[in-house]
Design a protein around this motif. Structure first.
Motif, mmCIF file in Angstrom:
data_model
loop_
_atom_site.group_PDB
_atom_site.id
_atom_site.type_symbol
_atom_site.label_atom_id
_atom_site.label_comp_id
_atom_site.label_asym_id
_atom_site.label_seq_id
_atom_site.Cartn_x
_atom_site.Cartn_y
_atom_site.Cartn_z
ATOM 1 N N PHE A 195 0.855 -1.181 0.000
ATOM 2 C CA PHE A 195 0.000 0.000 0.000
ATOM 3 C C PHE A 195 0.896 1.239 0.000
ATOM 4 O O PHE A 195 1.022 1.939 1.003
ATOM 5 N N PRO A 196 1.510 1.507 -1.154
ATOM 6 C CA PRO A 196 2.479 2.614 -1.217
ATOM 7 C C PRO A 196 1.791 3.974 -1.209
ATOM 8 O O PRO A 196 0.588 4.089 -1.469
ATOM 9 N N THR A 197 2.577 5.002 -0.926
ATOM 10 C CA THR A 197 2.026 6.360 -0.898
ATOM 11 C C THR A 197 1.771 6.891 -2.298
ATOM 12 O O THR A 197 0.889 7.736 -2.497
ATOM 13 N N THR A 198 2.537 6.436 -3.294
ATOM 14 C CA THR A 198 2.328 6.839 -4.685
ATOM 15 C C THR A 198 2.119 5.597 -5.542
ATOM 16 O O THR A 198 2.586 4.503 -5.191
ATOM 17 N N ASN A 199 1.449 5.776 -6.665
ATOM 18 C CA ASN A 199 1.131 4.658 -7.556
ATOM 19 C C ASN A 199 0.430 3.534 -6.805
ATOM 20 O O ASN A 199 0.670 2.348 -7.048
ATOM 21 N N GLY A 200 -0.448 3.935 -5.891
ATOM 22 C CA GLY A 200 -1.169 2.964 -5.074
ATOM 23 C C GLY A 200 -2.402 2.421 -5.773
ATOM 24 O O GLY A 200 -2.680 2.727 -6.940
ATOM 25 N N ARG A 241 -10.286 -8.029 10.654
ATOM 26 C CA ARG A 241 -10.085 -6.581 10.724
ATOM 27 C C ARG A 241 -8.711 -6.176 10.163
ATOM 28 O O ARG A 241 -7.729 -6.874 10.331
ATOM 29 N N VAL A 242 -8.709 -5.031 9.516
ATOM 30 C CA VAL A 242 -7.519 -4.473 8.881
ATOM 31 C C VAL A 242 -7.205 -3.142 9.546
ATOM 32 O O VAL A 242 -8.088 -2.296 9.687
ATOM 33 N N THR A 243 -5.945 -2.950 9.933
ATOM 34 C CA THR A 243 -5.508 -1.710 10.572
ATOM 35 C C THR A 243 -4.608 -0.935 9.617
ATOM 36 O O THR A 243 -3.600 -1.468 9.133
ATOM 37 N N LEU A 244 -4.983 0.294 9.341
ATOM 38 C CA LEU A 244 -4.199 1.152 8.449
ATOM 39 C C LEU A 244 -2.956 1.641 9.185
ATOM 40 O O LEU A 244 -3.046 2.151 10.304
ATOM 41 N N HIS A 245 -1.787 1.500 8.548
ATOM 42 C CA HIS A 245 -0.534 1.830 9.232
ATOM 43 C C HIS A 245 -0.163 3.300 9.112
ATOM 44 O O HIS A 245 0.623 3.812 9.912
ATOM 45 N N ALA A 246 -0.696 4.001 8.116
ATOM 46 C CA ALA A 246 -0.366 5.408 7.903
ATOM 47 C C ALA A 246 -1.425 6.018 7.000
ATOM 48 O O ALA A 246 -2.257 5.312 6.429
ATOM 49 N N ASN A 247 -1.408 7.342 6.876
ATOM 50 C CA ASN A 247 -2.329 8.015 5.955
ATOM 51 C C ASN A 247 -2.263 7.383 4.572
ATOM 52 O O ASN A 247 -1.178 7.220 4.010
ATOM 53 N N ARG A 248 -3.420 7.045 4.022
ATOM 54 C CA ARG A 248 -3.447 6.539 2.663
ATOM 55 C C ARG A 248 -4.662 7.128 1.943
ATOM 56 O O ARG A 248 -5.726 7.307 2.541
ATOM 57 N N THR A 249 -4.458 7.418 0.642
ATOM 58 C CA THR A 249 -5.474 8.093 -0.168
ATOM 59 C C THR A 249 -5.901 7.220 -1.323
ATOM 60 O O THR A 249 -5.062 6.634 -2.021
ATOM 61 N N LEU A 250 -7.225 7.115 -1.530
ATOM 62 C CA LEU A 250 -7.761 6.462 -2.717
ATOM 63 C C LEU A 250 -8.117 7.522 -3.744
ATOM 64 O O LEU A 250 -8.656 8.573 -3.394
ATOM 65 N N PRO A 251 -7.844 7.282 -5.019
ATOM 66 C CA PRO A 251 -8.112 8.288 -6.050
ATOM 67 C C PRO A 251 -9.600 8.462 -6.310
ATOM 68 O O PRO A 251 -10.427 7.650 -5.892
ATOM 69 N N GLY A 252 -9.945 9.503 -7.044
ATOM 70 C CA GLY A 252 -11.336 9.836 -7.303
ATOM 71 C C GLY A 252 -12.094 8.814 -8.106
ATOM 72 O O GLY A 252 -13.327 8.779 -8.083
#
Length: 888
Positions: A476-481, A492-503
């Motif tokens: 789950f990279p910060t770019t090209n995700g 359950r899934v725990t998010l490790h850091a801020n992550r953005t899904l595109p529009g």
């Protein structure tokens, strides 16, 4: 008619012992033709007399018309030479034989259920081994099939060679559709019979004639199964090709492509179906280099056990490797092996012309694995030993070929090369890490670089295991995700850091208990949040699947935040509490939200501190059960706010039309009223309330009502618990003393939202010092059962206990998803190991079967299956069975 009948009888009497077999086959073919032609034209009816006798000719019971004097058949299992093994046809009926059959006799049939063994040299002709029957050559006997007219030995069941004496074919031997030839002797070669479609070569012992001698594997088979021995496809130099038109399977023993130290010659194993390995050894050259050892595979390579072996090659330009050549289909490579660098087993290629439309990687097993590639063992700074033959290139690291990538290995997978995911990355269990080692065992493709994962537009990251898992930078990279995020994990899934899904993306919740845990909801400024861009959608959020923490939405669309909370003290208490905003003005605006099922006063938002709008003319009670953080974190748009309410989560009230939205100003609560469109309730168990006007300032929000009470029963109740006892659910609770004469109502629900009355229980007034209650639910709902207690307070408002969750284990607990499916199925059973899996298509044809001892979860690759309806049947170790319909 007399002439036709005469011709019919004449034809039967003229049949010789050999061409009668051909005639029977002609009957089968002609019956199909006639059956079809009977309906072609009305004019055919004019030929009815002729057709009648043709029908008689072809369809009369073969047990009557196909027998001839001196036909033999087995009467029981036994040796060939034993007279009691046989019956003989004397022209009228079957009688006990007086001598064993020979080539001088007519057709000899080994009947289903019988095993006939040959212990001495024997020549045969006109032998038929029925389906379910066995003919076995044993000891040192030499078995010879002599040449008569037609096929001289037809095997519909099993022919087993256990003899060291060998097999000689001067006549023709056919392994028919469904028939099996078993090589069960140590040493020797495979003969060259007629291998019919659907026939099987079973190698249960060694195929090996010694140095320089043929082993008979360089021919075309339909199915090959290896269960034992040590066999070699080629024992000498020169080119050899073995073709398997259907399935090649290794379950035990060893199968090597080359035995001797000959470096010349090309050895090619062509598999036009699937390559399966569940045990044993698959090997390249046994004791020396060879630059031209190839596996050419048209479908999937599934390795669920065993090992690979073979010598390294230090020669540049070697073509040895596995070639995926599927014409117009996707192919899958699934393995439990480590595939360490340093051997041909690390070289994987695919055809670039008329080859596969896509490739899929699946890593299972329990030991640390390394991803496959096509470069040999060395870093690019050193010679690259893998060079595929023309028209093929190395396993893809970018582009559109790699469709899915699955990690299902607790020990993890090390990435040798970059990977561009075009469809889905499945993280079931384990981590993906980058290989940075120079040389073996994990050679980097380019020294000084770190392999990484990226996603093509539209690709999905799916968490589909059962145990709790935390996201990581690699998948789950910060770019090209990923474009889409699928929470398909009940653990359950725990998010490790801020992550953005595109529009263009979608946040998907696919399974109950499938929470996405983000930052702690003490505000909405945490740096661990899921960020949904302008245009991103949410699918599947609900009572037990939501964002458990902070969620941010960017954009100018109306949006419902899929937020809620899993109770920290009671992990069965899922509280889905969505909140909705109207459309902001700008695409760059964003709002951030989270939910807490706590008393706002405990967080410093004093419920007693209210402005005049909350006390005049009506005094509103501020909820003590829950509140939301709703912040405008970018822009200046004003939006209307819609809060949700639900029984068992929100505080109780008499009439939902009096509910209002209230907001903490920083010092007190102020009233935003409602827009007059409140969801009617009770008795409706959930609904929404929207602020009267757009809100201009943002901070904590909650519900208020003129008469608001907690849902929780009084402190008088000591506990409410449940347990499963045999076929029933037992619910128990206590009160300190029987001071409240009001009865308890026990309610039950299948979804935790819509409850129905199960029973009304009266207190026992004479109980002292404690009053105990229990109720047996002898007919629980199928699947999940939610239970709660209800009483009415002095204002005749219902108050509730916590919810107790119990599962009816006798109901269907099989989970197969996704359904409908495309490229793979994940099968999850109940709390027992799976013993066997079968999948049939709509016509009842068995298309997948696996037997063994599996975990509670099993993954099946399905991309080569046709679209339509299927049925899966799963057997458990306790003998029980479950089935389910599936759609592709």
């Amino acid at each position: 008619m007399d002439a036709v009948a005469s011709l019919y009888l004449s034809r039967l009497t003229q049949l010789s012992k050999s061409n009668r077999k051909t005639f029977i086959r002609m009957q089968n073919f002609a019956s199909d033709v006639i059956t079809s032609s009977l309906y072609l034209k009305r004019s055919v009816l004019k030929s009815f007399p002729v057709l009648f006798f043709l029908f008689l000719f072809f369809f009369t019971d073969l047990s009557v018309v196909a027998q001839a004097t001196n036909d033999y058949r087995s009467a029981t299992s036994g040796t060939w030479a034993t007279v009691a093994t046989w019956q003989r046809y004397d022209g009228l009926s079957w009688v006990a034989a007086t001598v064993a059959p020979t080539t001088a006799d007519n057709v000899i049939t080994i009947r289903s259920g019988h095993t006939v063994t040959i212990g001495a040299n024997l020549s045969v002709d006109q032998v038929v081994v029925e389906s379910g029957a066995t003919l076995e050559s044993t000891g040192a006997a030499t078995f010879t099939v002599v040449n008569g007219t037609g096929t001289d030995l037809v095997v519909n069941g099993l022919f087993k060679r256990s003899s060291t004496g060998g097999i000689t074919l001067t006549g023709t031997m056919e392994i028919a559709n469904g028939g099996t030839y078993e090589h069960a002797v140590s040493g020797g070669s495979i003969p060259t019979p007629i291998w019919s479609t659907g026939s099987t070569l079973l190698i249960s012992n060694s195929v090996d004639r010694g140095n320089g001698q043929a082993v008979g594997l360089n021919q075309t088979f339909y199915n090959v199964v290896v269960t034992g021995g040590v066999s070699y496809m080629n024992r000498s130099s020169g080119d050899k090709t073995m073709t398997v038109n259907n399935e090649f399977r290794i379950e035990g023993g060893e199968f090597w492509m080359q035995r001797n130290s000959f470096a010349n010659g090309t050895q090619t194993l062509v598999v036009n179906g699937n390559f399966y390995q569940t045990g044993g050894v698959f090997g390249w050259n046994f004791n020396a280099d060879n630059t031209h050892l190839k596996v050419k595979l048209a479908k999937d390579m599934i390795i669920d056990g065993g090992s690979w072996g073979g010598f390294q090659t230090s020669l540049t330009g070697t073509e040895s490797g596995v070639y995926f050549v599927g014409n117009g289909i996707e192919q899958t490579f699934s393995t439990v092996l480590t595939h360490v660098s340093g051997a041909q087993r690390n070289r994987f290629y695919y055809a670039t012309s008329s080859g596969p439309t896509g490739l899929n990687e699946i890593y299972k097993g329990t030991a640390l694995q390394y991803t496959i590639n096509g470069s040999g063992w060395a870093d690019n700074a050193s010679p690259t030993y893998g060079t595929p033959e023309g028209g093929h290139i190395a396993w893809p690291t970018s582009g559109t070929m790699l469709k899915s990538f699955t990690i299902n290995n607790a020990a993890g997978v090390q990435l040798r090369n970059d990977r561009t995911i075009n469809d889905t990355l499945y993280r079931t269990i384990g981590s993906i890490t980058a290989c940075t080692t120079v040389g073996a065992p994990c050679a980097r493709p380019t020294p000084g670089t770190t392999p990484a994962i990226s996603y093509a537009a539209g690709a999905t990251l799916e968490y589909n295991g059962t145990a709790a898992i935390t996201t990581e930078n690699m998948e789950f990279p910060t770019t090209n995700g990923p474009t889409n995020l699928n929470i398909n994990n009940p653990g359950r899934v725990t998010l490790h850091a801020n992550r953005t899904l595109p529009g263009t993306g979608n946040l998907i919740f696919s399974v109950d208990n499938g929470l996405l845990n983000t930052g702690t909801c003490n505000s909405t400024t945490s740096n661990v949040m899921i960020i949904l861009s302008d245009g991103t959608t949410v699918t599947g959020a609900g009572n037990r699947r939501f964002v458990n923490g902070i969620c941010r939405k960017i954009g100018n669309d109306a949006f419902t935040f899929p937020v809620g909370r899993l109770d920290i003290a009671d992990a069965t208490q899922y509280k889905y509490a969505p909140v909705t905003i109207t459309a902001p003005a700008l695409a760059t605006d964003h709002f951030t939200t989270c939910y807490l099922s706590d008393d706002p006063s405990g967080a410093g938002y004093n419920r007693s501190s209210k402005d005049a709008s909350m006390t005049t003319p009506t005094n509103y009670d501020v909820s003590s059960c829950e509140f939301w953080h709703i912040n405008r974190t970018n822009g200046s748009s004003n939006v209307s706010v819609t809060l949700s309410w639900a029984y068992g989560r929100s505080c109780s009230f008499v009439n939902s039309s009096d509910l209002v939205v209230t907001r903490w100003t920083g010092t007190e609560w102020t009233n935003h009223y409602n827009n007059g469109a409140n969801t009617a309730g009770p008795p409706v168990t959930s609904g929404t309330v929207t602020s009267q006007n757009a809100v201009t300032s943002f901070s904590p929000f909650t519900l208020a009502h003129p008469l608001l009470r907690t849902w929780i029963l009084a402190q008088n109740v000591l506990g409410f618990t449940g347990q499963r006892i045999k076929e029933a659910h037992l619910l128990q609770w206590k009160i300190e003393q029987a001071t409240n004469e009001a009865s308890f109502t026990l309610e039950r629900s299948a979804d935790g939202l819509r409850f129905e009355t199960v029973a009304v229980i009266e207190p026992k007034a004479d109980a002292h010092p404690a009053n105990s209650f229990q109720y047996f639910d002898h007919a629980p709902l199928a699947g999940t059962n939610y239970y709660r207690l209800k009483q009415y307070n002095r204002d005749r408002q219902p108050v509730y206990s916590k919810v107790v969750l119990l599962r009816n284990q006798n109901s269907r607990s099989l989970v197969v998803y996704p359904n409908p499916f495309t490229d793979q199925l994940l099968i999850k059973g109940r709390g027992q190991n799976i013993r066997s899996i079968q999948i049939m298509n709509a016509t009842g044809q068995l298309i997948y079967q696996q037997t063994g001892r599996f975990s509670l979860q099993e993954t099946i690759t399905t991309h080569s299956w046709g679209k339509g309806q299927y049925q899966i049947m799963v057997w458990y170790e306790d003998g029980s069975r479950e089935c389910m319909k599936l759609i592709k």
